[in-house]
Design an enzyme around this catalytic site. Structure first.
Site, mmCIF file in Angstrom:
data_model
loop_
_atom_site.group_PDB
_atom_site.id
_atom_site.type_symbol
_atom_site.label_atom_id
_atom_site.label_comp_id
_atom_site.label_asym_id
_atom_site.label_seq_id
_atom_site.Cartn_x
_atom_site.Cartn_y
_atom_site.Cartn_z
ATOM 1 N N ARG A 75 0.834 -1.209 0.000
ATOM 2 C CA ARG A 75 0.000 0.000 0.000
ATOM 3 C C ARG A 75 0.870 1.261 0.000
ATOM 4 O O ARG A 75 0.528 2.263 -0.649
ATOM 5 C CB ARG A 75 -0.926 -0.006 1.215
ATOM 6 C CG ARG A 75 -1.934 1.143 1.242
ATOM 7 C CD ARG A 75 -2.988 0.899 2.312
ATOM 8 N NE ARG A 75 -3.988 1.951 2.307
ATOM 9 C CZ ARG A 75 -4.022 2.960 3.189
ATOM 10 N NH1 ARG A 75 -3.079 3.054 4.120
ATOM 11 N NH2 ARG A 75 -4.963 3.868 3.129
ATOM 12 N N HIS A 79 0.568 4.292 -2.751
ATOM 13 C CA HIS A 79 0.301 5.673 -2.360
ATOM 14 C C HIS A 79 1.488 6.590 -2.621
ATOM 15 O O HIS A 79 1.316 7.806 -2.686
ATOM 16 C CB HIS A 79 -0.127 5.730 -0.892
ATOM 17 C CG HIS A 79 -1.542 5.282 -0.677
ATOM 18 N ND1 HIS A 79 -2.341 5.789 0.322
ATOM 19 C CD2 HIS A 79 -2.302 4.397 -1.347
ATOM 20 C CE1 HIS A 79 -3.536 5.221 0.255
ATOM 21 N NE2 HIS A 79 -3.527 4.359 -0.745
ATOM 22 N N ASP A 80 2.657 6.029 -2.777
ATOM 23 C CA ASP A 80 3.816 6.814 -3.188
ATOM 24 C C ASP A 80 3.745 7.124 -4.683
ATOM 25 O O ASP A 80 3.831 8.282 -5.096
ATOM 26 C CB ASP A 80 5.106 6.062 -2.863
ATOM 27 C CG ASP A 80 6.354 6.840 -3.246
ATOM 28 O OD1 ASP A 80 6.407 8.050 -2.939
ATOM 29 O OD2 ASP A 80 7.272 6.255 -3.841
ATOM 30 N N GLY A 85 4.802 10.341 -8.724
ATOM 31 C CA GLY A 85 5.672 9.304 -9.233
ATOM 32 C C GLY A 85 6.328 8.534 -8.103
ATOM 33 O O GLY A 85 6.243 8.897 -6.929
ATOM 34 N N GLU A 102 3.248 13.760 3.510
ATOM 35 C CA GLU A 102 2.070 13.172 2.879
ATOM 36 C C GLU A 102 1.411 12.140 3.797
ATOM 37 O O GLU A 102 0.307 11.670 3.518
ATOM 38 C CB GLU A 102 2.467 12.503 1.562
ATOM 39 C CG GLU A 102 2.976 13.479 0.511
ATOM 40 C CD GLU A 102 3.629 12.783 -0.680
ATOM 41 O OE1 GLU A 102 3.499 11.547 -0.793
ATOM 42 O OE2 GLU A 102 4.273 13.472 -1.500
ATOM 43 N N ASN A 108 -3.937 8.662 4.106
ATOM 44 C CA ASN A 108 -2.821 8.017 4.807
ATOM 45 C C ASN A 108 -2.874 8.153 6.329
ATOM 46 O O ASN A 108 -2.306 7.324 7.043
ATOM 47 C CB ASN A 108 -1.489 8.611 4.325
ATOM 48 C CG ASN A 108 -1.218 8.330 2.866
ATOM 49 O OD1 ASN A 108 -1.575 7.276 2.346
ATOM 50 N ND2 ASN A 108 -0.585 9.284 2.186
ATOM 51 N N HIS A 206 -6.168 -5.991 -2.687
ATOM 52 C CA HIS A 206 -7.060 -6.089 -1.534
ATOM 53 C C HIS A 206 -7.421 -7.540 -1.229
ATOM 54 O O HIS A 206 -8.291 -7.797 -0.402
ATOM 55 C CB HIS A 206 -8.331 -5.266 -1.767
ATOM 56 C CG HIS A 206 -8.071 -3.801 -1.850
ATOM 57 N ND1 HIS A 206 -8.934 -2.908 -2.475
ATOM 58 C CD2 HIS A 206 -7.028 -3.046 -1.413
ATOM 59 C CE1 HIS A 206 -8.432 -1.688 -2.404
ATOM 60 N NE2 HIS A 206 -7.279 -1.745 -1.755
ATOM 61 N N THR A 207 -6.754 -8.478 -1.870
ATOM 62 C CA THR A 207 -6.958 -9.887 -1.555
ATOM 63 C C THR A 207 -6.281 -10.287 -0.251
ATOM 64 O O THR A 207 -6.502 -11.378 0.258
ATOM 65 C CB THR A 207 -6.438 -10.790 -2.696
ATOM 66 O OG1 THR A 207 -6.888 -12.133 -2.487
ATOM 67 C CG2 THR A 207 -4.922 -10.773 -2.779
ATOM 68 N N ASP A 241 -4.202 -14.392 -3.395
ATOM 69 C CA ASP A 241 -4.826 -15.293 -4.367
ATOM 70 C C ASP A 241 -5.932 -14.545 -5.091
ATOM 71 O O ASP A 241 -6.039 -13.317 -4.973
ATOM 72 C CB ASP A 241 -5.363 -16.557 -3.676
ATOM 73 C CG ASP A 241 -6.325 -16.243 -2.521
ATOM 74 O OD1 ASP A 241 -6.961 -15.163 -2.548
ATOM 75 O OD2 ASP A 241 -6.437 -17.069 -1.592
#
Length: 321
Positions: A75, A79-80, A85, A102, A108, A206-207, A241
């Site tokens: 994550r 978010h970076d 970039g 940030e 965040n 998000h698995t 998965d």
């Protein structure tokens, strides 16, 4: 942490083929803003050949105490890269007035985590190869290793990013939100040079991992603290998965921004067929996820003499702290 550590032989072969495909893509990728130029998976072969092993060792140790760490690290990379970039700007602490972190923007604040693990990785790398491996590359390597350790695909990570010396609060305030509509998500991804397949594949991160209950469709139970973590995948919460997509098909995605890939009026002609495809084929999901991670990791990197190699991921160099 329950991890799928034993694959059938055919699955192992599929992962090797995926890695080979992504290696080819990593050399050919030219993403947002001319991204990808100057990056190479062999960048540290001579200057810090043990870099990947060091990153892997620190993450393995961290996940023994905290099963959420692999998902937290990937994550941070997302978010970076989505701000200005893949330059490690998310890792910078406040240094007002020059640097406004940030870490405290809504997307965040009190939810981005794993910074201490990044610090530990950086410390270990500085001991082995002083001044060589950037914090931006640490995030890219940590993401790939985290996915692989959780049973997901492995890929060759293009390396050679340098670290930024500024942050961008305006862009950080426009990160994808758990409450975004599908059209809003598609626009934010397009702005990064990413298409609908990238959107559906990358949301597949998000698995595994957790989210605060305040961001879920069900919200929090009575008396539950709004920051209480809930599993993003109730079936295999610590394994990477494709069961996440099955959850979507059954309306069980905790985050509203996930479920819209099926429920939004424009989904039927855009993202829904991809959700169905990935639900039916873990191999297809893994291949596309790896390729999309390379593509995202190629967003506007600093290379050559741009930026710096930070000594401390939380601070720009040559500052009196």
């Amino acid at each position: 942490m329950a991890v799928s550590s034993c694959f059938p032989l055919v699955a192992r072969c599929s992962l090797l083929l995926t890695a080979a495909l992504v290696l080819e893509l990593s050399h050919a990728a030219h993403g947002h803003g001319g991204a990808g130029a100057g990056l190479s998976s062999s960048f540290y072969d001579d200057s810090c050949p043990s870099a990947r092993d060091i990153v892997r060792r620190v993450i393995q140790n961290a996940r023994v105490a905290d099963a959420r760490i692999p998902a937290s690290l990937i994550r941070l990379h997302f978010h970076d890269c989505f701000v200005q970039g893949c330059d490690g700007s998310l890792l910078l602490d406040n240094d007002l007035p020059a640097i406004m972190t940030e870490k405290e923007v809504p997307a965040n604040d009190r939810s981005a985590r794993g910074f201490d693990v990044v610090d530990n990785i950086k410390h270990a790398l500085e001991n082995a190869c002083p001044g060589i491996v950037s914090c931006a590359d640490i995030l890219a390597l940590a993401s790939e290793i985290s996915v692989e350790l959780a049973g997901g695909p492995s890929w060759s990570v293009p390396l050679g990013r340098r670290d930024g010396t500024t942050t961008n609060i305006e862009s950080a305030n426009n990160l994808p939100s758990p409450f975004d509509s599908l059209e809003t998500l598609q626009e934010k991804f397009r702005n990064m040079g990413l298409d609908d397949t990238d959107l559906v594949a990358l949301q597949g991160a998000h698995t595994f991992g957790r989210a605060q209950c305040q961001f879920t469709q069900q919200n929090c139970s009575a008396g539950q603290d709004e920051e209480t973590p809930v599993n993003l995948d109730t079936v295999t919460p610590n394994v990477f998965d494709n069961k996440y997509y099955g959850n979507l098909l059954h309306g069980r995605a905790p985050l509203p921004s996930d479920q819209v890939m099926l429920s939004d009026p424009v989904a039927a002609a855009t993202t829904a067929p991809i959700v169905h495809r990935f639900s039916g084929s873990q191999k297809d999901f893994f291949k596309n996820f790896a390729a999309s991670m390379v593509k995202m990791g190629n967003i506007s990197p600093l290379t050559g003499r741009a930026g710096e190699i930070r000594n401390n991921c939380r601070r720009v160099n040559n500052k009196p702290y």
